[in-house]
Design an enzyme around this catalytic site. Structure first.
Site, PDB file in Angstrom:
ATOM      1  N   GLU A 176       5.669  29.477 112.355  1.00  0.00           N
ATOM      2  CA  GLU A 176       6.626  29.658 113.436  1.00  0.00           C
ATOM      3  C   GLU A 176       7.230  28.339 113.889  1.00  0.00           C
ATOM      4  O   GLU A 176       6.736  27.263 113.561  1.00  0.00           O
ATOM      5  CB  GLU A 176       5.953  30.354 114.607  1.00  0.00           C
ATOM      6  CG  GLU A 176       4.789  29.585 115.197  1.00  0.00           C
ATOM      7  CD  GLU A 176       4.093  30.403 116.271  1.00  0.00           C
ATOM      8  OE1 GLU A 176       3.391  31.362 115.921  1.00  0.00           O
ATOM      9  OE2 GLU A 176       4.266  30.083 117.453  1.00  0.00           O
ATOM     10  N   CYS A 180      10.874  22.290 117.250  1.00  0.00           N
ATOM     11  CA  CYS A 180       9.449  22.096 117.050  1.00  0.00           C
ATOM     12  C   CYS A 180       9.082  22.712 115.701  1.00  0.00           C
ATOM     13  O   CYS A 180       9.350  23.881 115.465  1.00  0.00           O
ATOM     14  CB  CYS A 180       8.715  22.791 118.194  1.00  0.00           C
ATOM     15  SG  CYS A 180       6.938  22.790 118.020  1.00  0.00           S
ATOM     16  N   CYS A 185      -9.233  23.399 118.389  1.00  0.00           N
ATOM     17  CA  CYS A 185      -9.085  23.227 119.841  1.00  0.00           C
ATOM     18  C   CYS A 185      -9.188  24.588 120.542  1.00  0.00           C
ATOM     19  O   CYS A 185      -8.584  25.561 120.106  1.00  0.00           O
ATOM     20  CB  CYS A 185      -7.746  22.565 120.184  1.00  0.00           C
ATOM     21  SG  CYS A 185      -7.567  20.925 119.473  1.00  0.00           S
ATOM     22  N   CYS A 201      -5.967  26.600 121.834  1.00  0.00           N
ATOM     23  CA  CYS A 201      -4.815  26.709 120.941  1.00  0.00           C
ATOM     24  C   CYS A 201      -4.895  27.946 120.058  1.00  0.00           C
ATOM     25  O   CYS A 201      -5.954  28.255 119.500  1.00  0.00           O
ATOM     26  CB  CYS A 201      -4.746  25.451 120.079  1.00  0.00           C
ATOM     27  SG  CYS A 201      -3.366  25.443 118.944  1.00  0.00           S
TER      28      CYS A 201
HETATM   29  N1  SAH Z   1      -2.109  19.209 116.142  1.00  0.00           N
HETATM   30  C1  SAH Z   1      -1.210  18.400 116.897  1.00  0.00           C
HETATM   31  C2  SAH Z   1       0.140  19.004 117.151  1.00  0.00           C
HETATM   32  C3  SAH Z   1       0.260  20.471 117.470  1.00  0.00           C
HETATM   33  S1  SAH Z   1       0.030  21.074 119.074  1.00  0.00           S
HETATM   34  C4  SAH Z   1      -1.863  17.970 118.189  1.00  0.00           C
HETATM   35  O1  SAH Z   1      -2.993  18.349 118.444  1.00  0.00           O
HETATM   36  O2  SAH Z   1      -1.261  17.199 118.906  1.00  0.00           O
HETATM   37  C5  SAH Z   1       1.208  20.413 120.161  1.00  0.00           C
HETATM   38  C6  SAH Z   1       0.649  20.244 121.571  1.00  0.00           C
HETATM   39  O3  SAH Z   1       0.432  21.507 122.225  1.00  0.00           O
HETATM   40  C7  SAH Z   1      -0.704  19.548 121.578  1.00  0.00           C
HETATM   41  O4  SAH Z   1      -0.721  18.605 122.613  1.00  0.00           O
HETATM   42  C8  SAH Z   1      -1.660  20.686 121.854  1.00  0.00           C
HETATM   43  O5  SAH Z   1      -2.869  20.227 122.368  1.00  0.00           O
HETATM   44  C9  SAH Z   1      -0.851  21.521 122.820  1.00  0.00           C
HETATM   45  N2  SAH Z   1      -1.268  22.913 122.982  1.00  0.00           N
HETATM   46  C10 SAH Z   1      -1.789  23.752 122.065  1.00  0.00           C
HETATM   47  N3  SAH Z   1      -2.023  24.957 122.611  1.00  0.00           N
HETATM   48  C11 SAH Z   1      -1.619  24.879 123.892  1.00  0.00           C
HETATM   49  C12 SAH Z   1      -1.588  25.806 124.973  1.00  0.00           C
HETATM   50  N4  SAH Z   1      -2.022  27.040 124.815  1.00  0.00           N
HETATM   51  N5  SAH Z   1      -1.092  25.392 126.155  1.00  0.00           N
HETATM   52  C13 SAH Z   1      -0.622  24.131 126.311  1.00  0.00           C
HETATM   53  N6  SAH Z   1      -0.614  23.215 125.344  1.00  0.00           N
HETATM   54  C14 SAH Z   1      -1.120  23.582 124.140  1.00  0.00           C
END
Ligand code: SAH
Length: 345
Positions: A89, A102, A113, A116
């Protein structure tokens, strides 16, 4: 799966064309067609016989847009289907100064994480450089953009996947996207976000690319950070900060920390104070965002008031920070949410 022609830059296409016994100028025609987001079979300038020959070896279309959702705030979310049927996506956010796309760098993710959605099913596979680039080419074309007149002006590597876990392909993508005569988006307009893969952050500093480095910090101590980010058991915050200093030294570019505010996890006054102590005097900026709640996860967003208070404490403490709007929250704006829903249905 066949090869993906978007993995080839102009120089590689020239070699391919000559290897296939075609006239040299066909390489530029092919490249222009690719940069316009055309499928191989739709590049008007090329002779049918040459296209047929190419299609024996290459996918006609490495990635197609199978669904577009538009948010009340104008944000668009896309589902792409890859040539092997995998789904990824992407999002396009519209700002006054231009459109930021993005993009995803992997199908799924193995970082685990807890907040996520992208990592829920683990890592399926890496995307090739051409599959990452095709996301931009297709969305640019969807909005009537060409290589010369771009509709995508900025790119963030914040979709599914950990970019530094797919290092070679991501770096090639950044270089190919910057090529003159192509879509020509400079690394200065590209942000690479990592959960903090420290050795790769050092490698990246040596690439000579003026990328904006963004690190997902989300907490202030290694113990607390490890509760939501397993990678914190591997690399300490102090090691991440050293790698950021090195990045600044080598590239002259300030860096950014992502900090998603989660109720009861990382959003108290005490966290804000500790964050000030950690970052004071560094050439950095903090992007705060309230957690996008993912229904498969138990974590809750900090309140709007709590987020404003956190921002105020940081700013008064001399830290450059902004609280971002949660764009596209009504259409599953967060990382991996749309894909999860699509795969489940
Ligand atoms: N893997 C990379 C990039 C992808 S995520 C990273 O960890 O940076 C992009 C951003 O969105 C990251 O800062 C991640 O921690 C955040 N993110 C992921 N899920 C989220 C959520 N449910 N709410 C807010 N931020 C989120």
């Amino acid at each position: 799966m066949k090869e993906i022609i978007q993995d080839y830059n102009l120089k590689q296409l020239s070699a391919l064309v000559s290897e296939m016994g075609e006239k040299p100028f066909r390489a530029k025609q092919l490249y222009d067609g690719i940069m316009r987001g055309h499928n191989l079979s739709d590049i008007p300038a090329l002779p049918k016989a040459f296209i047929a020959q190419l299609l024996e070896r290459f996918e006609d279309c490495p990635l197609e847009i199978v669904k577009t959702l538009t948010s009340a705030d104008g944000t668009e979310k896309y589902l792409f289907r890859l040539a092997d049927g995998n789904i990824i996506e992407g999002v396009l956010m519209k700002y006054k100064y231009g459109n930021t796309q993005c993009v995803s760098t992997q199908v799924g993710c193995r970082m685990g994480c807890k907040f996520c959605a992208s990592t829920l099913g683990g890592l399926v596979r890496n995307l090739s450089s051409g599959e990452i680039l095709s996301q931009v080419l297709k969305v640019n074309a969807l909005h009537g953009g060409t290589a010369a007149k771009r509709q995508v002006t900025n790119v963030v590597l914040m979709g599914s996947g950990e970019p530094l876990d797919n290092y070679e392909n991501v770096v090639k993508f950044v270089r190919d996207m910057a090529a003159e005569g192509g879509i020509n988006i400079s690394p200065r307009n590209v942000s690479l976000s990592t959960c903090g893969l420290v050795p790769k952050m050092y490698d990246l500093a040596e690439e000579g690319l003026p990328l904006n480095l963004t690190v997902s910090l989300h907490n202030v101590t290694d113990e607390e950070r490890a509760r939501t980010m397993p990678i914190a058991k591997r690399y300490k915050i102090s090691e991440i900060l050293d790698a950021c200093s090195n990045y600044f030294q080598k590239t002259g570019r300030r860096y950014i920390f992502e900090y998603s505010l989660i109720e009861g996890e990382n959003s108290d006054e005490a966290h804000a104070k500790a964050l000030i102590a950690l970052l004071k005097g560094r050439p950095c900026h903090v992007n705060l965002i309230r957690l996008n709640e993912v229904k498969e996860r138990k974590l809750m967003a900090a309140s709007e008031r709590g987020a404003q208070a956190f921002l105020k404490t940081l700013t008064e403490g001399g830290i450059s920070a902004t609280l971002r709007r949660r764009m596209g929250a009504d259409i599953g704006g967060a990382c991996g949410q749309l894909r999860i829903n699509f795969i489940k249905n």
